[in-house]
Design a protein around this motif. Structure first.
Motif, short mmCIF file in Angstrom:
data_model
loop_
_atom_site.label_atom_id
_atom_site.label_comp_id
_atom_site.label_asym_id
_atom_site.label_seq_id
_atom_site.Cartn_x
_atom_site.Cartn_y
_atom_site.Cartn_z
N ASP A 276 1.87 6.42 -7.01
CA ASP A 276 0.77 7.29 -7.45
C ASP A 276 1.14 8.77 -7.30
O ASP A 276 0.87 9.58 -8.19
N GLU B 151 0.82 -1.21 0.00
CA GLU B 151 0.00 0.00 0.00
C GLU B 151 0.86 1.26 0.00
O GLU B 151 0.57 2.23 -0.69
N GLN B 152 1.93 1.24 0.78
CA GLN B 152 2.83 2.39 0.87
C GLN B 152 3.57 2.60 -0.46
O GLN B 152 3.73 3.73 -0.92
N LYS C 212 1.13 4.04 -2.99
CA LYS C 212 0.86 5.44 -2.68
C LYS C 212 2.00 6.32 -3.20
O LYS C 212 1.77 7.37 -3.81
#
Length: 96
Positions: free
Chosen positions: A18, A11-12, A15
């Motif tokens: 992105d 997830e990190q 992120k």
């Protein structure tokens, strides 16, 4: 796979990816990014490959040959080489 190799949670990583690619949202070419590296990359046993990977990433993103884009080293003594990199930090550290 990235999580297993780097230790960064998926997830990190997504992120960060992105955020980095957001300058090209909807095909916007007004902004460019730069990757600034310091002694840690150049002193690493495979530092050349790390810097090469950063350059390839910048090429893919279209940030090479554009104002504010590319790969910049931050190294040297305060009186000789560091002034070359000060413009890159002007928005991060306005006091410089």
């Amino acid at each position: 796979m990235v999580e297993r190799i780097t230790g960064i949670p998926k997830e990190q990583f997504l992120k960060a990816a992105d955020l980095y690619t957001s300058i090209r949202k909807d095909g916007d070419m007004k902004k460019a990014s730069t990757i600034i590296y310091a002694v840690g990359w150049t002193q690493h046993s495979f530092g050349t490959q790390i810097i090469r990977a950063a350059a390839i990433l910048q090429l893919i993103m279209g940030n090479v040959g554009r104002a504010g884009g590319g790969v910049t080293r931050c190294a040297g003594t305060p009186t000789f080489r560091v002034p070359q990199t000060w413009p890159a930090f002007s928005t991060i550290c306005p006091a410089i």
